[in-house]
Design a protein around this motif. Structure first.
Motif, PDB file in Angstrom:
ATOM      1  N   MET A   1      -9.271 -16.542  20.824  1.00  0.00           N
ATOM      2  CA  MET A   1      -7.831 -16.626  20.544  1.00  0.00           C
ATOM      3  C   MET A   1      -7.123 -15.359  21.000  1.00  0.00           C
ATOM      4  N   ASN A   2      -7.253 -15.056  22.252  1.00  0.00           N
ATOM      5  CA  ASN A   2      -6.747 -13.784  22.780  1.00  0.00           C
ATOM      6  C   ASN A   2      -5.233 -13.742  22.923  1.00  0.00           C
ATOM      7  N   GLY A   3      -4.573 -14.885  22.821  1.00  0.00           N
ATOM      8  CA  GLY A   3      -3.127 -14.912  22.978  1.00  0.00           C
ATOM      9  C   GLY A   3      -2.354 -14.838  21.676  1.00  0.00           C
TER      10      GLY A   3
ATOM     11  N   ARG B   1     -11.995  -4.501  14.200  1.00  0.00           N
ATOM     12  CA  ARG B   1     -11.932  -3.727  15.443  1.00  0.00           C
ATOM     13  C   ARG B   1     -12.057  -4.651  16.656  1.00  0.00           C
ATOM     14  N   LYS B   2     -12.913  -5.646  16.541  1.00  0.00           N
ATOM     15  CA  LYS B   2     -13.091  -6.588  17.643  1.00  0.00           C
ATOM     16  C   LYS B   2     -11.815  -7.398  17.865  1.00  0.00           C
ATOM     17  N   ILE B   3     -11.141  -7.791  16.800  1.00  0.00           N
ATOM     18  CA  ILE B   3      -9.881  -8.534  16.928  1.00  0.00           C
ATOM     19  C   ILE B   3      -8.830  -7.680  17.636  1.00  0.00           C
ATOM     20  N   LEU B   4      -8.716  -6.426  17.241  1.00  0.00           N
ATOM     21  CA  LEU B   4      -7.735  -5.543  17.876  1.00  0.00           C
ATOM     22  C   LEU B   4      -8.044  -5.324  19.346  1.00  0.00           C
ATOM     23  N   ASP B   5      -9.338  -5.277  19.682  1.00  0.00           N
ATOM     24  CA  ASP B   5      -9.729  -5.076  21.081  1.00  0.00           C
ATOM     25  C   ASP B   5      -9.394  -6.294  21.938  1.00  0.00           C
ATOM     26  N   CYS B   6      -9.556  -7.488  21.367  1.00  0.00           N
ATOM     27  CA  CYS B   6      -9.464  -8.717  22.158  1.00  0.00           C
ATOM     28  C   CYS B   6      -8.135  -9.455  22.034  1.00  0.00           C
TER      29      CYS B   6
ATOM     30  N   LEU C   1      -0.022  -8.753  11.328  1.00  0.00           N
ATOM     31  CA  LEU C   1      -1.399  -8.908  10.866  1.00  0.00           C
ATOM     32  C   LEU C   1      -1.418  -8.791   9.347  1.00  0.00           C
ATOM     33  N   ASP C   2      -1.858  -9.845   8.683  1.00  0.00           N
ATOM     34  CA  ASP C   2      -1.908  -9.885   7.219  1.00  0.00           C
ATOM     35  C   ASP C   2      -3.363  -9.861   6.775  1.00  0.00           C
ATOM     36  N   LEU C   3      -3.756  -8.776   6.116  1.00  0.00           N
ATOM     37  CA  LEU C   3      -5.145  -8.580   5.685  1.00  0.00           C
ATOM     38  C   LEU C   3      -5.260  -8.486   4.169  1.00  0.00           C
TER      39      LEU C   3
ATOM     40  N   GLU D   1      -0.183   2.042  13.877  1.00  0.00           N
ATOM     41  CA  GLU D   1       0.540   2.436  15.079  1.00  0.00           C
ATOM     42  C   GLU D   1       0.825   1.245  15.991  1.00  0.00           C
ATOM     43  N   ARG D   2      -0.067   0.272  15.964  1.00  0.00           N
ATOM     44  CA  ARG D   2       0.054  -0.818  16.921  1.00  0.00           C
ATOM     45  C   ARG D   2       0.740  -2.053  16.354  1.00  0.00           C
TER      46      ARG D   2
END
Length: 360
Positions: free
Chosen positions: A243-245, A262-267, A274-276, A294-295
Protein backbone atom coordinates in the motif's frame (compact mmCIF):
# COMPACT_ATOMS: atom_id res chain seq x y z
CA UNK A 1 -91.71 62.91 42.10
CA UNK A 2 -89.85 61.86 39.05
CA UNK A 3 -88.92 58.30 38.12
CA UNK A 4 -85.68 56.95 39.54
CA UNK A 5 -83.07 56.39 36.94
CA UNK A 6 -81.42 52.97 36.88
CA UNK A 7 -77.71 53.15 37.48
CA UNK A 8 -75.70 51.76 34.59
CA UNK A 9 -73.00 49.28 35.36
CA UNK A 10 -69.99 49.34 33.07
CA UNK A 11 -68.16 46.05 32.57
CA UNK A 12 -64.77 46.07 30.87
CA UNK A 13 -64.31 43.48 28.23
CA UNK A 14 -61.09 43.00 26.33
CA UNK A 15 -61.19 43.87 22.72
CA UNK A 16 -61.52 40.65 20.76
CA UNK A 17 -58.44 39.73 18.82
CA UNK A 18 -58.79 39.45 15.10
CA UNK A 19 -59.06 35.88 13.96
CA UNK A 20 -55.90 34.54 12.39
CA UNK A 21 -56.39 32.56 9.24
CA UNK A 22 -55.61 28.85 9.66
CA UNK A 23 -52.07 27.90 8.86
CA UNK A 24 -51.66 26.80 5.33
CA UNK A 25 -50.98 23.07 5.03
CA UNK A 26 -47.80 22.50 3.08
CA UNK A 27 -47.90 19.77 0.49
CA UNK A 28 -44.62 17.89 0.40
CA UNK A 29 -45.29 16.96 -3.20
CA UNK A 30 -44.89 20.64 -4.11
CA UNK A 31 -41.22 20.54 -3.15
CA UNK A 32 -38.77 20.65 -6.04
CA UNK A 33 -37.55 17.22 -7.00
CA UNK A 34 -33.93 17.94 -6.08
CA UNK A 35 -35.01 19.00 -2.58
CA UNK A 36 -37.04 15.81 -2.15
CA UNK A 37 -34.08 13.75 -3.35
CA UNK A 38 -31.81 15.50 -0.85
CA UNK A 39 -34.24 14.73 2.00
CA UNK A 40 -34.82 11.09 1.07
CA UNK A 41 -31.13 10.45 0.50
CA UNK A 42 -30.52 11.12 4.19
CA UNK A 43 -32.63 8.12 5.16
CA UNK A 44 -31.20 4.66 5.75
CA UNK A 45 -32.00 1.87 3.27
CA UNK A 46 -34.44 0.22 5.69
CA UNK A 47 -36.29 3.51 6.18
CA UNK A 48 -36.58 3.98 2.44
CA UNK A 49 -37.70 0.43 1.72
CA UNK A 50 -39.97 0.18 4.76
CA UNK A 51 -41.77 3.50 4.60
CA UNK A 52 -40.57 6.35 2.38
CA UNK A 53 -41.14 4.61 -0.94
CA UNK A 54 -44.71 3.77 0.10
CA UNK A 55 -45.81 7.37 0.73
CA UNK A 56 -46.77 8.14 -2.84
CA UNK A 57 -45.92 7.26 -6.40
CA UNK A 58 -43.69 10.31 -6.83
CA UNK A 59 -41.54 9.28 -3.88
CA UNK A 60 -41.47 5.70 -5.05
CA UNK A 61 -40.12 6.78 -8.42
CA UNK A 62 -37.38 8.76 -6.69
CA UNK A 63 -36.57 5.86 -4.37
CA UNK A 64 -36.11 3.58 -7.36
CA UNK A 65 -33.69 5.97 -9.05
CA UNK A 66 -30.21 4.32 -9.17
CA UNK A 67 -28.61 7.66 -8.29
CA UNK A 68 -30.31 7.42 -4.88
CA UNK A 69 -28.25 4.33 -4.16
CA UNK A 70 -24.73 5.48 -4.96
CA UNK A 71 -24.16 5.43 -1.21
CA UNK A 72 -25.52 2.59 0.93
CA UNK A 73 -25.18 2.96 4.69
CA UNK A 74 -26.19 -0.20 6.55
CA UNK A 75 -25.20 1.22 9.94
CA UNK A 76 -26.62 -0.46 13.05
CA UNK A 77 -25.43 -1.34 16.52
CA UNK A 78 -26.51 -4.96 16.35
CA UNK A 79 -29.14 -4.43 19.03
CA UNK A 80 -31.78 -2.09 17.62
CA UNK A 81 -34.92 -2.75 15.61
CA UNK A 82 -32.87 -3.26 12.47
CA UNK A 83 -32.14 -6.79 13.64
CA UNK A 84 -35.79 -7.67 13.07
CA UNK A 85 -35.00 -7.45 9.37
CA UNK A 86 -32.94 -9.68 7.16
CA UNK A 87 -30.18 -7.12 6.70
CA UNK A 88 -28.42 -9.31 4.16
CA UNK A 89 -31.46 -9.27 1.84
CA UNK A 90 -32.09 -5.56 2.45
CA UNK A 91 -28.49 -4.84 1.45
CA UNK A 92 -28.84 -6.92 -1.70
CA UNK A 93 -32.00 -5.01 -2.66
CA UNK A 94 -30.17 -1.73 -2.17
CA UNK A 95 -27.28 -2.95 -4.33
CA UNK A 96 -29.74 -4.02 -7.05
CA UNK A 97 -31.32 -0.58 -7.05
CA UNK A 98 -27.94 1.05 -7.61
CA UNK A 99 -27.74 -0.66 -11.01
CA UNK A 100 -23.98 -0.91 -10.69
CA UNK A 101 -23.48 2.76 -9.75
CA UNK A 102 -22.62 2.11 -6.10
CA UNK A 103 -19.49 3.98 -4.97
CA UNK A 104 -19.72 3.97 -1.17
CA UNK A 105 -20.99 1.19 1.13
CA UNK A 106 -20.92 0.64 4.88
CA UNK A 107 -21.76 -2.76 6.42
CA UNK A 108 -22.02 -3.20 10.18
CA UNK A 109 -22.53 -6.32 12.31
CA UNK A 110 -23.78 -8.62 9.58
CA UNK A 111 -22.77 -10.06 6.25
CA UNK A 112 -20.63 -12.92 5.02
CA UNK A 113 -18.45 -13.89 2.07
CA UNK A 114 -21.48 -14.46 -0.17
CA UNK A 115 -22.82 -10.96 0.45
CA UNK A 116 -19.44 -9.33 -0.16
CA UNK A 117 -19.06 -11.33 -3.37
CA UNK A 118 -22.54 -10.29 -4.49
CA UNK A 119 -21.72 -6.63 -3.90
CA UNK A 120 -18.39 -6.69 -5.72
CA UNK A 121 -19.79 -8.72 -8.63
CA UNK A 122 -22.67 -6.25 -9.03
CA UNK A 123 -20.73 -3.02 -8.62
CA UNK A 124 -17.20 -2.65 -9.92
CA UNK A 125 -16.87 1.07 -9.25
CA UNK A 126 -16.84 1.06 -5.44
CA UNK A 127 -14.47 3.70 -4.09
CA UNK A 128 -15.14 3.39 -0.37
CA UNK A 129 -15.76 0.22 1.65
CA UNK A 130 -16.38 0.15 5.40
CA UNK A 131 -16.74 -3.07 7.40
CA UNK A 132 -17.60 -3.03 11.11
CA UNK A 133 -17.79 -6.20 13.18
CA UNK A 134 -18.27 -8.40 10.11
CA UNK A 135 -16.91 -11.56 11.69
CA UNK A 136 -18.46 -13.80 9.07
CA UNK A 137 -16.44 -12.23 6.30
CA UNK A 138 -13.35 -14.43 6.16
CA UNK A 139 -9.84 -13.55 5.10
CA UNK A 140 -10.35 -15.59 1.92
CA UNK A 141 -13.63 -13.79 1.19
CA UNK A 142 -12.07 -10.36 1.68
CA UNK A 143 -9.14 -11.29 -0.53
CA UNK A 144 -11.41 -12.45 -3.36
CA UNK A 145 -13.55 -9.33 -3.08
CA UNK A 146 -10.49 -7.08 -3.16
CA UNK A 147 -9.49 -8.45 -6.55
CA UNK A 148 -12.65 -6.83 -7.98
CA UNK A 149 -12.23 -3.47 -6.24
CA UNK A 150 -9.64 -1.95 -8.54
CA UNK A 151 -11.05 1.58 -8.07
CA UNK A 152 -11.15 1.44 -4.27
CA UNK A 153 -9.71 4.57 -2.64
CA UNK A 154 -10.84 4.24 0.99
CA UNK A 155 -11.02 1.10 3.12
CA UNK A 156 -12.10 1.01 6.77
CA UNK A 157 -12.04 -2.22 8.76
CA UNK A 158 -13.19 -2.35 12.37
CA UNK A 159 -12.86 -5.59 14.33
CA UNK A 160 -13.05 -8.01 11.45
CA UNK A 161 -11.31 -11.30 10.78
CA UNK A 162 -8.15 -10.60 8.79
CA UNK A 163 -4.76 -12.02 7.92
CA UNK A 164 -1.59 -10.76 6.35
CA UNK A 165 -2.55 -12.59 3.15
CA UNK A 166 -5.86 -10.74 2.80
CA UNK A 167 -4.21 -7.37 3.49
CA UNK A 168 -1.54 -8.07 0.89
CA UNK A 169 -4.20 -8.99 -1.65
CA UNK A 170 -6.07 -5.77 -0.87
CA UNK A 171 -2.91 -3.76 -1.42
CA UNK A 172 -2.03 -5.49 -4.69
CA UNK A 173 -5.59 -5.33 -6.06
CA UNK A 174 -6.35 -1.72 -5.10
CA UNK A 175 -3.60 0.48 -6.55
CA UNK A 176 -5.65 3.66 -6.00
CA UNK A 177 -6.01 3.09 -2.24
CA UNK A 178 -5.33 6.39 -0.47
CA UNK A 179 -6.88 5.89 2.96
CA UNK A 180 -6.78 2.77 5.15
CA UNK A 181 -8.19 2.36 8.66
CA UNK A 182 -7.52 -0.87 10.53
CA UNK A 183 -9.08 -0.60 13.96
CA UNK A 184 -9.21 -3.08 16.79
CA UNK A 185 -8.89 -2.23 20.49
CA UNK A 186 -5.91 -4.12 21.85
CA UNK A 187 -7.96 -6.75 23.66
CA UNK A 188 -11.59 -7.80 23.71
CA UNK A 189 -13.95 -10.37 25.19
CA UNK A 190 -12.56 -12.91 22.75
CA UNK A 191 -8.93 -12.43 23.76
CA UNK A 192 -6.98 -10.61 21.08
CA UNK A 193 -9.41 -8.21 19.50
CA UNK A 194 -10.50 -8.95 15.97
CA UNK A 195 -8.39 -12.13 16.15
CA UNK A 196 -5.38 -10.01 15.28
CA UNK A 197 -2.98 -12.44 16.88
CA UNK A 198 -4.85 -15.67 16.27
CA UNK A 199 -6.15 -16.64 12.89
CA UNK A 200 -7.69 -19.92 13.97
CA UNK A 201 -11.26 -18.61 13.81
CA UNK A 202 -10.79 -17.97 10.14
CA UNK A 203 -9.37 -21.43 9.63
CA UNK A 204 -12.59 -22.96 10.94
CA UNK A 205 -14.55 -21.14 8.24
CA UNK A 206 -12.24 -21.50 5.28
CA UNK A 207 -9.60 -24.19 5.49
CA UNK A 208 -11.90 -27.17 5.04
CA UNK A 209 -13.92 -25.58 2.24
CA UNK A 210 -11.30 -23.69 0.29
CA UNK A 211 -8.52 -25.07 -1.84
CA UNK A 212 -6.71 -21.77 -1.45
CA UNK A 213 -5.94 -22.53 2.15
CA UNK A 214 -3.60 -25.30 0.98
CA UNK A 215 -1.87 -23.32 -1.74
CA UNK A 216 1.74 -22.33 -1.38
CA UNK A 217 0.77 -18.70 -1.86
CA UNK A 218 -0.74 -18.68 1.61
CA UNK A 219 2.73 -18.89 3.11
CA UNK A 220 4.73 -21.36 5.10
CA UNK A 221 3.73 -23.12 8.28
CA UNK A 222 5.43 -20.43 10.34
CA UNK A 223 2.99 -17.80 9.17
CA UNK A 224 4.89 -16.11 6.39
CA UNK A 225 1.64 -14.85 4.93
CA UNK A 226 -0.92 -15.74 7.58
CA UNK A 227 -0.72 -13.96 10.92
CA UNK A 228 0.79 -16.31 13.48
CA UNK A 229 0.27 -16.15 17.23
CA UNK A 230 2.85 -13.44 17.81
CA UNK A 231 3.37 -11.85 14.39
CA UNK A 232 3.06 -8.35 15.78
CA UNK A 233 4.36 -6.65 12.64
CA UNK A 234 2.62 -8.82 10.05
CA UNK A 235 -0.09 -6.28 9.29
CA UNK A 236 2.41 -3.43 9.22
CA UNK A 237 4.62 -5.37 6.79
CA UNK A 238 1.61 -6.14 4.58
CA UNK A 239 0.73 -2.44 4.48
CA UNK A 240 4.31 -1.37 3.81
CA UNK A 241 4.75 -3.98 1.10
CA UNK A 242 1.62 -3.35 -0.93
CA UNK A 243 0.00 0.00 0.00
CA UNK A 244 2.69 2.44 -1.02
CA UNK A 245 0.26 5.10 -2.20
CA UNK A 246 -1.40 5.70 1.16
CA UNK A 247 -1.99 9.28 2.30
CA UNK A 248 -3.95 8.45 5.45
CA UNK A 249 -3.42 5.50 7.78
CA UNK A 250 -5.12 4.64 11.07
CA UNK A 251 -3.96 1.64 13.11
CA UNK A 252 -5.97 1.78 16.32
CA UNK A 253 -4.95 -0.82 18.89
CA UNK A 254 -2.49 -2.53 16.57
CA UNK A 255 0.33 -4.76 17.83
CA UNK A 256 2.99 -3.30 15.54
CA UNK A 257 6.44 -2.53 16.94
CA UNK A 258 9.00 0.12 16.03
CA UNK A 259 10.30 -2.13 13.25
CA UNK A 260 6.88 -2.32 11.61
CA UNK A 261 6.31 1.43 11.89
CA UNK A 262 9.74 2.15 10.48
CA UNK A 263 8.97 -0.08 7.51
CA UNK A 264 5.69 1.78 6.87
CA UNK A 265 7.47 5.14 6.91
CA UNK A 266 10.11 3.82 4.52
CA UNK A 267 7.61 2.40 2.02
CA UNK A 268 4.73 4.91 2.20
CA UNK A 269 6.29 8.25 1.23
CA UNK A 270 2.96 10.06 0.75
CA UNK A 271 1.62 9.66 4.29
CA UNK A 272 0.06 12.86 5.59
CA UNK A 273 -1.88 11.56 8.59
CA UNK A 274 -1.04 8.65 10.89
CA UNK A 275 -3.14 7.50 13.85
CA UNK A 276 -1.32 5.17 16.26
CA UNK A 277 -3.56 5.43 19.30
CA UNK A 278 -3.50 2.40 21.60
CA UNK A 279 -0.51 0.94 19.75
CA UNK A 280 1.28 0.30 23.02
CA UNK A 281 4.13 -1.79 21.60
CA UNK A 282 5.61 1.38 20.12
CA UNK A 283 8.35 3.41 21.78
CA UNK A 284 8.41 6.82 20.13
CA UNK A 285 10.65 8.67 22.56
CA UNK A 286 13.73 8.52 20.35
CA UNK A 287 14.65 9.11 16.73
CA UNK A 288 11.61 7.27 15.36
CA UNK A 289 9.22 9.55 17.23
CA UNK A 290 11.12 12.59 15.98
CA UNK A 291 10.92 11.27 12.43
CA UNK A 292 7.16 10.87 12.71
CA UNK A 293 6.70 14.35 14.17
CA UNK A 294 8.76 15.99 11.44
CA UNK A 295 7.23 14.15 8.52
CA UNK A 296 3.57 13.49 9.39
CA UNK A 297 1.24 16.49 9.31
CA UNK A 298 -1.46 14.91 11.48
CA UNK A 299 -0.02 12.50 14.02
CA UNK A 300 -1.82 10.71 16.85
CA UNK A 301 0.43 8.97 19.36
CA UNK A 302 -0.38 5.79 21.35
CA UNK A 303 -1.41 7.64 24.51
CA UNK A 304 -3.31 10.47 22.85
CA UNK A 305 -6.93 11.09 23.80
CA UNK A 306 -9.59 8.85 22.24
CA UNK A 307 -12.50 11.18 23.02
CA UNK A 308 -13.16 11.63 19.31
CA UNK A 309 -12.88 7.92 18.56
CA UNK A 310 -16.03 6.48 17.07
CA UNK A 311 -16.09 3.38 19.26
CA UNK A 312 -15.80 3.68 23.01
CA UNK A 313 -13.18 1.62 24.81
CA UNK A 314 -12.81 1.00 28.51
CA UNK A 315 -10.35 -0.97 30.64
CA UNK A 316 -11.38 -4.48 31.63
CA UNK A 317 -9.73 -7.58 33.06
CA UNK A 318 -8.24 -8.49 29.67
CA UNK A 319 -7.17 -5.06 28.50
CA UNK A 320 -9.56 -2.86 26.57
CA UNK A 321 -13.18 -3.54 25.89
CA UNK A 322 -15.13 -2.07 23.01
CA UNK A 323 -18.84 -1.46 23.55
CA UNK A 324 -19.61 -2.52 20.02
CA UNK A 325 -18.49 -6.06 20.86
CA UNK A 326 -21.57 -6.72 22.99
CA UNK A 327 -23.22 -7.83 19.79
CA UNK A 328 -23.14 -11.58 19.24
CA UNK A 329 -22.43 -12.34 15.62
CA UNK A 330 -24.34 -15.61 15.97
CA UNK A 331 -27.53 -13.59 16.42
CA UNK A 332 -27.28 -11.70 13.14
CA UNK A 333 -30.53 -13.26 12.00
CA UNK A 334 -32.52 -14.19 15.12
CA UNK A 335 -35.49 -15.15 12.99
CA UNK A 336 -35.62 -17.28 9.89
CA UNK A 337 -36.54 -14.76 7.23
CA UNK A 338 -36.18 -16.59 3.95
CA UNK A 339 -36.51 -15.56 0.36
CA UNK A 340 -34.99 -13.00 -1.92
CA UNK A 341 -36.99 -11.17 -4.53
CA UNK A 342 -35.66 -9.25 -7.47
CA UNK A 343 -36.86 -5.72 -8.13
CA UNK A 344 -39.28 -7.08 -10.74
CA UNK A 345 -41.07 -9.35 -8.27
CA UNK A 346 -44.60 -8.57 -7.11
CA UNK A 347 -43.49 -9.55 -3.63
CA UNK A 348 -40.72 -6.99 -3.46
CA UNK A 349 -42.55 -4.47 -1.32
CA UNK A 350 -43.97 -7.15 0.94
CA UNK A 351 -40.46 -8.01 2.05
CA UNK A 352 -39.99 -4.59 3.60
CA UNK A 353 -43.16 -4.87 5.69
CA UNK A 354 -41.87 -7.26 8.32
CA UNK A 355 -43.49 -6.10 11.54
CA UNK A 356 -43.28 -7.45 15.04
CA UNK A 357 -46.56 -9.36 14.69
CA UNK A 358 -45.24 -11.08 11.56
CA UNK A 359 -42.58 -12.85 13.57
CA UNK A 360 -44.95 -15.31 15.20
Amino acid sequence: MGKKRNKKTFVWRPKPKPRTPPAEMRNWLDLPRDVTVSILSRLRPIEILESAQMVCMAWRIICKDPLMWRTIDMANDGEDDDMFYNLDAVCRHAVDRSSGRLVDINIEHFGDDDLLEYITDSCGGIRRLRLVGCYRISRVGLGKAASKLTLLEELEIYECNLSRTSLEMVGRSCPLLKSFKLNRPEFSDYGISGFAGYDGFDDWNDDENSDESNDDENGDENGGSVIDSFGKDDEALAIAGTMNGLHHLQLFGNWLTNDGLRKILDCCPHLESLDLRHCFNLDLKGALGKRCAERIKQLCLPNDSIDDYEFRTAPCDYGFYNDSEDFDCDDDYPYNFNGYYSDDSDFYDDFTKIRFFDLF
